[in-house]
Design a protein around this motif. Structure first.
Motif, short mmCIF file in Angstrom:
data_model
loop_
_atom_site.label_atom_id
_atom_site.label_comp_id
_atom_site.label_asym_id
_atom_site.label_seq_id
_atom_site.Cartn_x
_atom_site.Cartn_y
_atom_site.Cartn_z
N THR A 133 0.81 -1.29 0.06
CA THR A 133 0.06 0.09 0.01
C THR A 133 0.74 1.33 0.12
OG1 THR A 133 -0.13 0.02 2.43
CG2 THR A 133 -1.79 -1.23 1.29
N ALA A 134 2.21 1.02 0.28
CA ALA A 134 3.02 2.26 0.28
C ALA A 134 2.79 3.06 -1.16
CB ALA A 134 4.43 1.90 0.62
N ARG A 135 3.01 4.28 -1.28
CA ARG A 135 2.99 5.12 -2.46
C ARG A 135 3.92 6.11 -2.37
NH1 ARG A 135 0.76 1.07 -3.71
NH2 ARG A 135 -1.15 0.64 -4.49
N LEU A 136 4.88 6.27 -3.52
CA LEU A 136 5.59 7.47 -3.66
C LEU A 136 5.22 8.03 -5.01
CD1 LEU A 136 9.01 5.89 -2.25
CD2 LEU A 136 7.49 7.70 -1.12
N ASP A 137 4.27 8.18 -5.26
CA ASP A 137 3.57 9.02 -6.54
C ASP A 137 3.75 10.48 -6.59
OD1 ASP A 137 2.62 6.33 -6.79
OD2 ASP A 137 0.56 7.10 -5.97
N GLY A 138 4.00 10.67 -7.93
CA GLY A 138 4.19 12.27 -8.47
C GLY A 138 3.11 12.29 -9.35
N TYR A 139 2.61 13.50 -9.79
CA TYR A 139 1.83 13.67 -10.55
C TYR A 139 1.95 15.12 -11.28
CZ TYR A 139 -1.13 10.30 -8.05
OH TYR A 139 -1.48 9.13 -7.64
N VAL A 140 1.70 15.51 -12.47
CA VAL A 140 1.84 16.84 -13.07
C VAL A 140 0.17 17.04 -13.40
CG1 VAL A 140 2.89 18.20 -14.73
CG2 VAL A 140 4.25 16.59 -13.51
N LEU A 141 -0.27 18.05 -12.90
CA LEU A 141 -1.79 18.33 -13.14
C LEU A 141 -1.58 19.60 -13.90
CD1 LEU A 141 -3.22 17.72 -9.59
CD2 LEU A 141 -2.75 16.15 -11.30
N ARG A 142 -2.77 19.88 -14.68
CA ARG A 142 -2.95 20.89 -15.34
C ARG A 142 -4.16 21.75 -14.72
NH1 ARG A 142 -0.72 23.49 -19.25
NH2 ARG A 142 0.09 21.59 -20.32
N ALA A 143 -3.95 22.85 -13.70
CA ALA A 143 -5.10 23.37 -13.12
C ALA A 143 -4.66 25.15 -12.96
CB ALA A 143 -5.04 22.61 -11.79
N THR A 144 -6.01 25.60 -12.48
CA THR A 144 -5.86 26.98 -12.05
C THR A 144 -5.44 27.22 -10.56
OG1 THR A 144 -8.10 27.19 -11.37
CG2 THR A 144 -7.52 27.83 -13.68
N PRO A 145 -4.82 28.42 -10.25
CA PRO A 145 -4.58 28.52 -8.78
C PRO A 145 -5.92 28.17 -7.55
CG PRO A 145 -3.68 30.19 -9.89
CD PRO A 145 -4.42 29.44 -10.85
N GLN A 146 -7.14 28.68 -8.26
CA GLN A 146 -8.17 28.34 -7.66
C GLN A 146 -8.51 27.06 -7.56
OE1 GLN A 146 -11.79 30.27 -8.89
NE2 GLN A 146 -13.10 29.04 -7.57
N GLU A 147 -8.39 26.27 -8.51
CA GLU A 147 -8.59 24.64 -8.53
C GLU A 147 -7.45 24.16 -7.57
OE1 GLU A 147 -10.14 23.52 -12.88
OE2 GLU A 147 -8.07 23.94 -12.84
N MET A 148 -6.17 24.35 -7.55
CA MET A 148 -5.21 23.76 -6.69
C MET A 148 -5.81 24.10 -5.30
SD MET A 148 -2.98 22.14 -7.94
CE MET A 148 -4.03 21.44 -8.23
N ASP A 149 -6.05 25.24 -5.02
CA ASP A 149 -6.63 25.66 -3.68
C ASP A 149 -7.58 24.71 -3.21
OD1 ASP A 149 -6.42 27.30 -1.38
OD2 ASP A 149 -8.15 28.31 -1.92
N GLU A 150 -8.78 24.68 -4.09
CA GLU A 150 -9.82 23.57 -3.73
C GLU A 150 -9.43 22.19 -3.79
OE1 GLU A 150 -12.47 24.44 -7.15
OE2 GLU A 150 -13.07 26.22 -6.48
N LEU A 151 -8.39 21.74 -4.47
CA LEU A 151 -7.90 20.36 -4.27
C LEU A 151 -7.00 20.35 -2.83
CD1 LEU A 151 -7.40 17.77 -5.36
CD2 LEU A 151 -5.35 18.82 -6.55
N ALA A 152 -6.19 21.22 -2.66
CA ALA A 152 -5.66 21.27 -1.27
C ALA A 152 -6.65 21.11 -0.08
CB ALA A 152 -4.61 22.38 -1.03
N GLU A 153 -7.66 21.88 0.10
CA GLU A 153 -8.73 22.10 1.02
C GLU A 153 -9.46 20.53 1.04
OE1 GLU A 153 -9.33 24.18 3.40
OE2 GLU A 153 -7.64 25.21 2.54
N ARG A 154 -9.61 19.82 0.00
CA ARG A 154 -10.40 18.53 -0.02
C ARG A 154 -9.57 17.60 0.15
NH1 ARG A 154 -12.30 18.26 -6.12
NH2 ARG A 154 -12.64 16.15 -5.79
N LEU A 155 -8.24 17.65 0.01
CA LEU A 155 -7.09 16.63 0.29
C LEU A 155 -7.08 16.75 1.88
CD1 LEU A 155 -4.56 16.68 -2.38
CD2 LEU A 155 -5.97 14.75 -1.97
N ASN A 156 -7.04 17.93 2.41
CA ASN A 156 -6.92 18.34 3.97
C ASN A 156 -8.19 17.79 4.69
OD1 ASN A 156 -5.79 19.59 6.33
ND2 ASN A 156 -7.57 20.91 6.12
N ALA A 157 -9.28 18.07 4.17
CA ALA A 157 -10.61 17.45 4.72
C ALA A 157 -10.65 16.06 4.48
CB ALA A 157 -11.79 18.00 4.06
N LEU A 158 -10.08 15.31 3.80
CA LEU A 158 -9.83 13.80 3.64
C LEU A 158 -8.96 13.22 4.57
CD1 LEU A 158 -10.70 11.43 1.92
CD2 LEU A 158 -9.05 11.80 0.49
#
Length: 197
Positions: free
Chosen positions: A136-161
């Motif tokens: 189950t261990a993961r050392l993943d990396g992703y390159v996303l294409r997103a706006t600053p607002q989308e990144m902020d929303e993603l960070a908040e969702r990950l934090n809540a999760l």
């Protein structure tokens, strides 16, 4: 399934003096250790971070001066344990203030070094780890294409999760639950010329 109350909010750290206090690698390692495992003595912290109890006692008092750790009454009347005064830290937005920026950069560098050390320790000892964890261990990396607002929303969702799983405040974890580390970085990917593409 995680149940219980929401964990307390992360503590906002944006004062240059607090950033400087946390940028010291031993202080950051000790604070992160206490946030992960709960109250521990200076001797226990020293073993974890590879220092001496007297040195760690000094660093704990320094952190206490910034309200980041606090002493706990000893249960056996002997050496006094310490605990983190919060369950997480939030360093706020990346600053361009010439007073804050170098302190923030030093703390980020210390944090990255601590994360690298934890990753190296995991890799060095993986032959001793239950194979279920290796699956189950993961050392993943992703390159996303997103706006600053989308990144902020993603960070908040990950934090809540993630926050319901915080080690020191999780109610009733399963018997086979163990401390796990999750690191996350969100920033624009720059090319060699220092520009976004």
């Amino acid at each position: 399934m995680v149940t219980g109350q929401d964990p307390p909010p992360r503590r906002q750290i944006n004062d240059p003096r607090q950033l400087r206090a946390l940028a010291h690698p031993l202080r950051l390692a000790v604070l992160q250790y206490l946030m992960a495992v709960g109250p521990r003595t200076a001797s226990e912290c020293a073993v974890e971070v590879g220092s001496t109890a007297s040195n760690i006692s000094w660093h704990l008092r320094h952190l206490a001066g910034h309200g980041l750790v606090e002493p706990v009454e000893p249960s056996d009347g002997r050496e006094r344990p310490w605990r983190a005064a919060q369950v997480g830290l939030d360093f706020g937005a990346m600053s361009t203030d010439p007073v804050v920026m170098p302190e923030q950069d030093a703390l980020i560098a210390a944090s990255m070094a601590e994360e690298s050390q934890l990753t190296r320790r995991f890799l060095d000892h993986r032959d001793k780890i239950d194979p279920r964890w290796l699956d189950t261990a993961r050392l993943d990396g992703y390159v996303l294409r997103a706006t600053p607002q989308e990144m902020d929303e993603l960070a908040e969702r990950l934090n809540a999760l993630l926050r319901p799983y915080l080690a020191t405040v999780r109610d009733d974890p399963p018997e086979d639950a163990t401390l796990t580390y999750v690191g996350l970085r969100l920033f624009p990917r720059l090319n060699a010329a220092g520009r976004t593409e």
